[in-house]
Scaffold this active site. Structure first.
Site, PDB file in Angstrom:
ATOM      1  CE1 TYR A 164      55.524  10.590   9.670  1.00  0.00           C
ATOM      2  CE2 TYR A 164      57.550  10.407   8.672  1.00  0.00           C
ATOM      3  CZ  TYR A 164      56.917  10.766   9.458  1.00  0.00           C
ATOM      4  OH  TYR A 164      57.523  11.251  10.621  1.00  0.00           O
ATOM      5  CE  LYS A 168      55.780  14.250   9.622  1.00  0.00           C
ATOM      6  NZ  LYS A 168      55.337  15.173  10.623  1.00  0.00           N
TER       7      LYS A 168
END
Length: 732
Positions: A164, A168
C-alpha cells in the site's frame, strides 16, 4: 461575504464513490452544480466481490437534492469504460477524483505477489488508466482537474503496508509529472494524503478518533483544488479533522567528499555523516532543475584545493586540457539603434518612466545603449561559433547551464556599428558532478577595446576528469556586507518578458515553449538569467549613477534560481565606495535568483558639466575652422540670411568631445570653440562621423533628424537653415 464556489457545467468522475470519502466528494460536487459519475465496483475492502447497490444509492442521494448523476460499476483497471460513461451521459469530462482503493495488509515476510500486484493494479495502475483515458479530452478542451489520493503510509511508511505504501507514494510521483506536462494545457494535478473515517480505516482506528475524522472535513480541500479559480498544481497536502497542511521536500546542504587527497569511500561517508545529515541552511527544491542547481551551488562554494579524483566516465571529452587556450573564430556583429532599443525593452524599460527615454528613443538628446547590451554581443560570438565544435571537448548542448557572468565596459557602447569579438577558453575546471568552462570574449570597434565578457558555463555530468578546481583567471563573486541593504528596488516583469527578451538573440525554446520547458523540469517557460541580470544592472545604474552609461565599469553575478515571467524582481543593494554589492530575489517567493553580485562604477566625470573628453583627429574640427574663416569673410551677409545662434555638441562613442557655437545673429557673426556663455537658439548634437556625412551631402539634415542621428533642441524650425551653413559655407 465570499462568493460561493460552483461547478455548473462541469462533469466530475469520482472513483470509489460508494461510501466514505468518495461518497462525500460526489455529494458535494453534485450539490454545487456538477454532473457526477459515481463509480464503485461494489466490492469489499480487500477488493473481493461486486455489487451495484453502493453506487446506485449515492446517485439517488444526489438526484434527491436536485443534482445530476449516473452510476458506473466498472473496475478502475478499465479506465476507458469509466470515462466513456461520463461522455455518454454528459458529453465531456472535466474533473477526475482518483479515490478508489483497497487494502491487503500483511507484514513484509508474509506478503504474497498477489497481495502486492492487486494493490498496485487498483491504486496506481487504476489511477493511471482512468487519468490516461480522460487526458486527451481535457487537453482538447484546455481544462482539467485531477486529484490523486496518497496516504500517510506512502509518505512515512507503516508496518504491514509495504504494498500500500509503495502504491501511494507512486501516485505522488505520477501526479507531480502530470502537473508539469499539464500546466501548459490548463490541466492541474494535485495529491492529497487524507485521514478520514472510511471502510479502509474503520477497523484500524479507535471509534473516538474516527468520530473526529469525518469525510466532510476533507472534501472542501478537494473541491477548491478542482475549481477553475484555483491555480495550485503539483502540490501535496495532508488533510483531516478540519486541518489542512501543505508538504514540501527539504534537503540538507550535504557535503562534498570527492577529492584526490580524500578519496570517496565508505569510511569518508561515515566520517562526514553528521555534516551530510545537518539540515542547517536546508534547501527546498521543487523541481528537478532546482534540485540540480542547489547541488551545483554547494559544489561552487567548496574552497579551492586539490583537483577531484579522475573519472574515466566523464562526458566532457577525451582531452579537456587541449581545449584551454582555444580561440574561437573572430565574430562580426552589426547592429543599429533599433537593436539597442529592443534590448532595453527586453530588460524591462518602459516609456512610463521618463528616465528610460534616453535608452528607448533614438531622437533623445542623450540617446545611449545600455552597458549590459555587451552580453548580447559576446553571446553571439560564443553561440554562433558553437561550444560543440571545440577540439578536445565533447559537449551535449542539453547539459549546458550558465553559472556565472562578468562584464567589463572600457567605454560606452556605441548605439550602432559593426564590432569584432575575439573569444578564448581561459580554463576548464573540474567540479565533480560537472565541468566549468571559463570563456573570455573581448569586443573591439576597430582597434579600440569596448568591453570584455567572462562566461562561466557549467556542463552537467562532465566532471571527474581529474582537472583543477579553481583558476586564477576567474572573476569571483563577492558576498554583500552584513547589514541591511542601503537600497531596495522592486519591479515586476511581464508575462511576455521572456518572449520579448529572446528577440535580442537568445532563442532557447526553454524560455518560450511550454513543452520544452517541461522537459527541463520547469512548470512554465522561465525568464532568461541574463534578463534578470539586465533588470538588476538597470536598478543600480539609476540609483547610483544617474543612468549614465559612462559610469558603468563592470558587473559580476552568479545565477541561482530561475524566475517566471510575471514575477517581481527585488534588487537589494549595498554601496561601498565605487562598488555596489547586490543580490536579486523573487518578491513573491523570497527565492534568491542572483547572488554574490556587484557593479563597479567609474568616478563621476560630470561634476564639471562643461568638461570635455579630449579626443584627437576630429574631422569636424577642420570643418568648423573653415566655417570660422567664411564668417570672418562674409559674416554680415550670413547673419542677414540665418538670424540665429547654433550650439553644437560633437560626440564620439556617446560622449561629448567638442563644443562649438556659430553665432549668426549678433553683429557680423562669430564662431566660438567650447561652451557658449550665452543662450543658443537651437542646440544640435551629432557624432563626428554623422556630421561629416551632413557636410559631404551624403545625407540631408531632415533625413538625419528622422533617423535619430541629428538631435535638435530649441527652435527646430531654425534647423532648416543648416543647409546654408553646411553647404554654402563649408564646402571644403
Amino acid at each position: 461575504m465570499s462568493v460561493p464556489l460552483t461547478f455548473d457545467g462541469k462533469v466530475v468522475l469520482v472513483t470509489g464513490a460508494g461510501g466514505g470519502l468518495g461518497r462525500e466528494y460526489a455529494l458535494a460536487f453534485g450539490q454545487r452544480g456538477a454532473s457526477v459519475v459515481v463509480n464503485d465496483l461494489g466490492g469489499n475492502a480487500k477488493g473481493e466481490g461486486k455489487n451495484s447497490a453502493a453506487a446506485d444509492k449515492v446517485v439517488e442521494e444526489i438526484k434527491a437534492k436536485g443534482g445530476k448523476a449516473v452510476a458506473n460499476y466498472d473496475s478502475v483497471e478499465d479506465g476507458e469504460k469509466l470515462i466513456q460513461s461520463a461522455l455518454d451521459a454528459f458529453g465531456r469530462i472535466d474533473i477526475v477524483i482518483n479515490n478508489a482503493g483497497i487494502l491487503r495488509d500483511r507484514s513484509f515476510s508474509r506478503l504474497s505477489e498477489l497481495d502486492w500486484d492487486l494493490i498496485q493494479r487498483v491504486h496506481l495502475k487504476g489511477s493511471f488508466n482512468v487519468t490516461r483515458a480522460a487526458w486527451n479530452h481535457m487537453k482538447e478542451q484546455k481544462f482539467g482537474r485531477i486529484i490523486m489520493t496518497a496516504s500517510a503510509a506512502g509518505l512515512y511508511g507503516n508496518f504491514g503496508q509495504a504494498n500500500y505504501s509503495a502504491a501511494k507514494l507512486g501516485l505522488l510521483g505520477l501526479s507531480n509529472t502530470l502537473a508539469i506536462e499539464g500546466r501548459k494545457l490548463n490541466i492541474h494535478c494535485n495529491t492529497i494524503a487524507p485521514i478520514a473515517n472510511s471502510r479502509l480505516t474503520q477497523n484500524i482506528m479507535p471509534a473516538d478518533i474516527l468520530e473526529n475524522l469525518k469525510p466532510e472535513y476533507v472534501s472542501p480541500l478537494v473541491l477548491w483544488l478542482c475549481h477553475e479559480q484555483c491555480e495550485e498544481t503539483g502540490a501535496l497536502f495532508e488533510v483531516g479533522a478540519g486541518w489542512i497542511g501543505k508538504l514540501r521536500w527539504e534537503r540538507s546542504p550535504g557535503h562534498v567528499l570527492l577529492r584526490k587527497n580524500h578519496p570517496m569511500s565508505p569510511e569518508a561517508v561515515r566520517d562526514q555523516w553528521d555534516n551530510i545529515c545537518d539540515f542547517k541552511d536546508a534547501s527546498h527544491p521543487a523541481t528537478v532543475n532546482e534540485s540540480l542547481m542547489s547541488m551545483l551551488s554547494m559544489l561552487n562554494k567548496e574552497p579551492a584545493g586539490d583537483g577531484l579524483v579522475a573519472n574515466p566516465t566523464s562526458s566532457l571529452g577525451h582531452n579537456p586540457a587541449q581545449a584551454v587556450g582555444y580561440n574561437f573564430p573572430d565574430h562580426t556583429f552589426s547592429y543599429t539603434e533599433m537593436q539597442c532599443i529592443l534590448y532595453a525593452l527586453g530588460v524591462g524599460m518602459s516609456t512610463k518612466d521618463t528616465d528610460h527615454l534616453r535608452f528607448l528613443y533614438e531622437g533623445h538628446e542623450n540617446f545611449a545603449c545600455l552597458p549590459t547590451y555587451g552580453v548580447i554581443i559576446s553571446q553571439a560570438a560564443v553561440m554562433d561559433s558553437g561550444l560543440t565544435n571545440i577540439p578536445g571537448l565533447e559537449i551535449n548542448p542539453t547539459q549546458i547551464l550558465h553559472g556565472e557572468h562578468y562584464l567589463k565596459c572600457y567605454q560606452p557602447l556605441p548605439t550602432s556599428g559593426t564590432l569584432i569579438s575575439k573569444a578564448t577558453i581561459l580554463d576548464i575546471l573540474d567540479k565533480g558532478s560537472g565541468a566549468v568552462i571559463i570563456i573570455n570574449v573581448s569586443t573591439y570597434q576597430g582597434q579600440r577595446l569596448l568591453c570584455s565578457n567572462q562566461w562561466s558555463v557549467f556542463v552537467v555530468g562532465a566532471g571527474g576528469f581529474g582537472g583543477k578546481k579553481s583558476s586564477p583567471h576567474t572573476e569571483n563573486t563577492a558576498p554583500p556586507p552584513n547589514r541591511a541593504p542601503d537600497a531596495v528596488v522592486v519591479e515586476s516583469t511581464t508575462k511576455e518578458q521572456a518572449a520579448l527578451y529572446r528577440l535580442s538573440g537568445d532563442r532557447n525554446p526553454l524560455h518560450i515553449d511550454p513543452s520544452f520547458s517541461a522537459m527541463g523540469g520547469f512548470k512554465d517557460p522561465i525568464l532568461h538569467g541574463l534578463c534578470s541580470f539586465g533588470f538588476a544592472s538597470r536598478h543600480i545604474l539609476k540609483r547610483y549613477a544617474n543612468n549614465d552609461p559612462a559610469r558603468f565599469c563592470a558587473i559580476k553575478v552568479r545565477f541561482v534560481k530561475p524566475v517566471l515571467p510575471g514575477q517581481s524582481l527585488q534588487t537589494e543593494m549595498w554601496k561601498e565606495g565605487n562598488r555596489v554589492h547586490f543580490q536579486c530575489k523573487v518578491k513573491e517567493t523570497g527565492s534568491l535568483t542572483l547572488s554574490g553580485g556587484y557593479v563597479d562604477l567609474y568616478e563621476d566625470q560630470t561634476s564639471d558639466p562643461k568638461a570635455l573628453q579630449p579626443v584627437a583627429d576630429l574631422q569636424s574640427k577642420l570643418v568648423f575652422a573653415e566655417i570660422g574663416r567664411r564668417i570672418q569673410a562674409s559674416g554680415a551677409a550670413l547673419v542677414e540670411q540665418v538670424k540665429g545662434v547654433f550650439g553644437w555638441e560633437i560626440t564620439q562613442d556617446g560622449k561629448t568631445v567638442a563644443q562649438w557655437t556659430i553665432d549668426l545673429k549678433n553683429g557680423a557673426g562669430a564662431l566660438h570653440e567650447g561652451p557658449y556663455s550665452g543662450k543658443a537658439d537651437v542646440s544640435i548634437a551629432v557624432s563626428d562621423a554623422d556630421f561629416m556625412a551632413l557636410v559631404q551631402g551624403k545625407v540631408n539634415p531632415q533625413q538625419a533628424f528622422m533617423a535619430g542621428k541629428l538631435k535638435i533642441k530649441g527652435n527646430i524650425m531654425l534647423g532648416q537653415k543648416l543647409d546654408i551653413i553646411l553647404k554654402d559655407v563649408a564646402k571644403l
